[in-house]
Design a protein around this motif. Structure first.
Motif, mmCIF file in Angstrom:
data_model
loop_
_atom_site.group_PDB
_atom_site.id
_atom_site.type_symbol
_atom_site.label_atom_id
_atom_site.label_comp_id
_atom_site.label_asym_id
_atom_site.label_seq_id
_atom_site.Cartn_x
_atom_site.Cartn_y
_atom_site.Cartn_z
ATOM 1 N N UNK A 246 -0.156 4.583 9.488
ATOM 2 C CA UNK A 246 -0.817 5.200 8.341
ATOM 3 C C UNK A 246 -0.730 4.273 7.132
ATOM 4 N N UNK A 247 0.389 3.586 6.991
ATOM 5 C CA UNK A 247 0.536 2.628 5.890
ATOM 6 C C UNK A 247 -0.488 1.509 6.018
ATOM 7 N N UNK A 248 -0.614 0.958 7.229
ATOM 8 C CA UNK A 248 -1.603 -0.112 7.428
ATOM 9 C C UNK A 248 -3.015 0.432 7.211
ATOM 10 N N UNK A 249 -3.284 1.603 7.769
ATOM 11 C CA UNK A 249 -4.615 2.192 7.601
ATOM 12 C C UNK A 249 -4.932 2.458 6.143
ATOM 13 N N UNK A 250 -3.945 2.935 5.403
ATOM 14 C CA UNK A 250 -4.165 3.233 3.995
ATOM 15 C C UNK A 250 -4.377 1.968 3.178
ATOM 16 N N UNK A 251 -3.544 0.958 3.425
ATOM 17 C CA UNK A 251 -3.674 -0.281 2.654
ATOM 18 C C UNK A 251 -4.996 -0.988 2.944
ATOM 19 N N UNK A 252 -5.443 -0.951 4.211
ATOM 20 C CA UNK A 252 -6.725 -1.598 4.508
ATOM 21 C C UNK A 252 -7.883 -0.795 3.915
ATOM 22 N N UNK A 253 -7.627 0.488 3.631
ATOM 23 C CA UNK A 253 -8.650 1.265 2.931
ATOM 24 C C UNK A 253 -8.886 0.739 1.532
#
Ligand SMILES: [Cu+2]
Ligand SMILES: [Cu+2]
Lengths: 550, 331
Positions: A368-375
């Motif tokens: 979720x952290x990676x997904x959020x940051x790439x958002x």
């Protein structure tokens, strides 16, 4: 609650007990049930079915993408496959899964109620859901639809000759199921809490589902209206979206994403709630910064209605609109970060047990952290121009949807499975599966970030040969991921029949759902509990609010 | 190690003036992503090991929260995303404002190909030849569904919408061949809707232009022919309708009180929907050309009207204003 009238049914050595699963038998007792726990099972079976169908579509897509010319099917078929994959996964699996399976089962149990506020409405929601699902399957069988799950006009309204109307009707109908579920949950949480269960004693899962329910009620009518307009335009040629008929092609995108972005949070918020439960239970700690975590769900739900234009940065919309939507989208990062950091702080000096549900929870936090940051790349207007509609976007939202939402669901399912079935699954297999899913997931979607920055557009049935290597990597990862999903299907089903009895509280967790038997009695609690302590009251030390982490 | 070479460096090549700016922001956000992802993973693993449960009935010390810490992880992310927001918005504005001297290229997307017209008259399909180092502004539209013109090496893209003009500009700064794609799903052969930008030195570009069979007649000249054949001349050349000389980029007073700038979109709207865009002071008699004129022909007419600008047009094309009677400028 009768006892002892059918002692013959119980296994030797196990005391016979009437509970919600064995209180009545026969298909009618299931299809006409108003018990929230049984309705949860109805949803579990139907959403799992759709997960398999959506997963099969993805399997064919990944197989096809092994070759630049398309290894398996013609582009027309590939386009139907990704439309089916997206529509089914979003409307018939991700959106309903956590709220209607775990939410249905747990909301009354967690707040100390005997059922939801409107049990019959609850069953009606399921029938509406099934009608919607059947409509979509009918669409698929009659030839399928190839518009993408986003149904952009005028492709969908005028140009495609695939089955848009039945697909749009399926989405339209499914909206009402979600609206009724949302309504039911909101009323239940307001009116059915056990004595002493104040708002700030509620488990964070309840807060998350409350926020989700609000989005259900506000966003689902918009998609229903949009789909209705689309059908009207397609059948009667009323000029709403197609400029050739006098419509506005971008209007559809505004309406669709006004629903569509909040929808993204419908998919992820419930899982965020699950993770709070798991982190608390498996570190035996009250979630650090409970109030911040609770309110961050509402902040996310609120802001989610003000960000839809970030899907239209390259559509020619005014640059000032673009900049506004960019700022709002950036703001979502803050409540998301609040959740992640509070979970991490909960682990600090906790008593951390790495049981299978916790492995999913930790996997969730990382992905979720990676997904959020790439958002954030996509929220940065000038950078989005580069990445918009490429595989970078595909990778980003799969980190949120699969790495986030589904990981959370899997974690929750493993955590509450002993409660739902009264049985334990083989723990080591569950840990292995969690690990395989984590690895397979990253191998599938990690390469897609790179494909995106190399310029590969999404929704391509064929592609230039230079993208082949990474596509093969992604497909190979997907096969590992598939094994990861197959394992739980096997051992969870196995456990229903052969698993050892779980007992009321196999994890030593706090929460009203763990105070009653597993599986719970028909009315959940023999005596309605009186709540005297806050959620996650592990240990006996008095609560010290605001003290430094010493 | 051949496979490594396939994706390191994995970026689409940088081949435009803005590409390094976009990549700088990309690298900044990647640094942030790597740092915070690593931080989260490391903290998780360290805490999970260090504070692992040592006995089944272990109960850890309870900590309820900490306001200064909450504020820390609200404020630091807020500052970081504010930087990303401002940086991104600056780029966005840069990418939205084409230089005044950009050469216009006209692009029509249709299922499933890109039709490209150069002002000099050259026409191409799924190929775009441009000179290196000169700003190019593409005027995009679509004949059917929404498409999207994307050139990863230039770090730009823009939707091509039916009934609407959008623009995308770039200055290619390296000679070479760069792929472009349709990035907006547009139906069955969406993935076939791709081609190449051929960035050439000025001299080779001119050789190429000269070699095109369609180059004989420039877009303004083509437009001037249409001016006659569609009968525009009967009103716009006689004073019955507004003259086209000096119309480009001027302010037009509409009968409904609106004042609009005579740009490509206005001209297109006026041709297809004359009643709604009726100009003040003239009889409301112009028929619509909806269904009779192609998007490419409208582009020709726009190029023609642009060539009649009284001030030297942004492209500096010196076209002598024709006589009031609309005599053709066709060579
Ligand atoms: Cu969004
Ligand atoms: Cu296209």
């Amino acid at each position: 609650m009768g006892t002892g009238n059918s002692i013959a049914l119980s296994k030797p050595g196990e005391e016979y007990r009437v509970h919600y699963l064995n209180a009545k038998y026969g298909i009618k007792s299931w299809l006409l049930t108003t018990d929230h726990k049984r309705i949860a099972w109805l949803y579990f079976i139907s959403t799992s079915f759709f997960f398999v169908i959506g997963g099969l579509a993805a399997t064919f897509m990944r197989l096809n993408l092994v070759s630049p010319q398309g290894a398996l099917v013609q582009p027309a078929t590939y386009n139907k496959l990704f439309t089916m994959h997206g529509t089914i996964m979003i409307f018939f699996f991700l959106a309903p899964a956590v709220p209607t399976v775990l939410g249905n089962f747990l909301i009354p149990m967690m707040i100390g109620a005997r059922d939801v506020a409107f049990p019959k409405l609850n069953l009606l929601s399921w029938y509406i859901f099934i009608t919607a699902g059947a409509t979509f399957l009918w669409c698929a069988i009659s030839g399928g639809v190839a518009t993408g799950w986003t149904f952009y006009t005028p492709l969908s309204s005028t140009y495609t000759n695939t089955h848009v109307i039945s697909a749009a009707m399926a989405v339209f109908i499914s909206g009402f199921s979600s609206i009724l579920t949302g309504l039911n949950f909101i009323v239940t949480i307001h009116k059915m809490r056990a004595p002493g269960m104040t708002w700030f004693r509620l488990p964070l899962f309840i807060w998350a589902l409350y926020a989700t329910s609000i989005i259900f009620i506000l966003a689902m009518p918009v998609i229903a209206i949009t789909m209705a307009l689309l059908v009207v335009e397609r059948i009667f040629h009323v000029g709403i979206f197609d400029p050739a008929l006098g419509g506005d092609p971008v209007l559809f995108q505004h309406l669709f994403w006004f629903f569509g972005h909040p929808e993204v949070y419908i998919l992820i918020l419930p899982s965020l709630g699950v993770i709070s439960e798991l982190i608390a239970a498996f570190s035996r700690r009250r979630v650090f910064g409970y109030e911040f975590v609770a309110f961050s769900s509402f902040a996310i739900a609120f802001i989610s209605f003000l960000v839809w234009g970030h899907h239209m940065f390259v559509s020619g919309q005014s640059i000032y609109a673009g900049i506004f939507f960019s700022a709002m989208t950036m703001a979502v990062a803050i409540p998301s970060a609040v959740k992640v950091f509070n979970w991490i702080a909960t682990l600090y000096k906790g008593s951390v047990a790495l049981d299978a549900p916790m492995l999913y929870a930790l996997g969730f936090i990382g992905l979720f952290t990676i997904g959020g940051l790439t958002g954030l790349y996509l929220a940065s207007t000038g950078l989005d121009i580069f990445l918009h509609d490429t595989y970078f976007v595909v990778a980003h939202f799969h980190y949120i949807m699969v790495g986030g939402a589904i990981m959370g669901y899997m974690g929750g399912l493993h955590y509450w499975w002993p409660k739902m079935t009264g049985k334990r699954y083989p723990e080591h297999w569950a840990r292995v599966a969690a690990l395989i899913i984590f690895i397979g997931f990253n191998l599938t979607f990690g390469p897609q970030f790179i494909l995106g920055v190399e310029g590969m557009p999404r929704r391509y049935a064929t592609y230039p040969p230079k993208f082949q290597f990474l596509n093969i990597m992604s497909s190979a990862g997907a096969s590992i991921l598939a094994v990861g999903y197959l394992l739980p299907a096997i051992y969870l089903l196995w456990s229903i029949k052969y698993g050892p009895a779980a007992g009321p509280n196999p994890w030593g967790a706090k929460g009203l759902e763990w105070t009653t038997a597993s599986p719970p009695p028909v009315h959940n609690f023999d005596v309605i509990p009186i709540v005297t302590e806050e959620a996650y009251a592990y240990g006996h030390e008095p609560a010290v609010v605001g003290s430094a982490a010493s | 190690m051949l496979w490594l070479a396939t994706f390191i460096p994995f970026f689409a090549r940088e081949a435009s003036s803005v590409a390094p700016n976009v990549d700088a922001l990309f690298l900044f956000e990647t640094a942030v992503t790597v740092f915070f992802s690593a931080l989260i993973f490391i903290l998780m693993i360290v805490f999970a090991v260090k504070y692992r449960r040592r006995s089944p009935d272990e109960v850890p010390v309870q900590i309820h929260g900490n306001i200064p810490m909450e504020l820390t992880w609200i404020i630091i992310p807020a500052i970081i995303v504010a930087v990303m927001f401002v940086w991104g918005a600056k780029l966005y504005i840069l990418l939205a404002r084409p230089p005044r001297d950009a050469v216009h290229v006209y692009i029509v997307g249709k299922q499933w190909m890109w039709k490209i017209q150069h002002p000099e008259g050259a026409e191409e399909i799924d190929m775009l030849h441009i000179p290196v180092g000169e700003p190019i502004e593409c005027i995009l539209t679509s004949q059917d569904v929404i498409h999207d013109f994307s050139v990863p090496a230039f770090r730009v893209k823009k939707d091509a919408l039916p009934d609407r003009y959008t623009t995308v500009w770039f200055t290619a700064d390296k000679v070479g061949r760069y792929p472009f794609y349709c990035d907006q799903y547009c139906g069955t052969f969406h993935s076939h809707m791709r081609g190449f930008v051929e960035v050439m030195r000025r001299s080779s570009y001119e050789t190429w232009l000269a070699g095109q069979s369609t180059s004989g007649v420039s877009m303004p000249a083509e437009g001037a022919k249409l001016y006659q054949s569609f009968g525009c001349i009967q009103c716009h050349g006689t004073g019955k309708g507004p003259s086209w000389v000096g119309l480009w980029d001027s302010k037009v007073h509409l009968a409904n009180g609106q004042v609009v700038v005579a740009d490509g979109a206005y001209i297109r709207n006026h041709i297809l929907d004359p009643r709604d865009w009726h100009v003040e002071g003239y009889p409301n008699i112009m028929p619509t050309f909806q269904g009779q004129i192609t998007e490419e022909q409208i582009f020709d007419l726009i190029a023609y009207i642009k060539s009649l600008a009284t001030t030297p047009g942004p492209q500096g094309v010196a076209v002598p204003p024709p006589a009031k009677n609309g005599a053709s400028t066709t060579p």
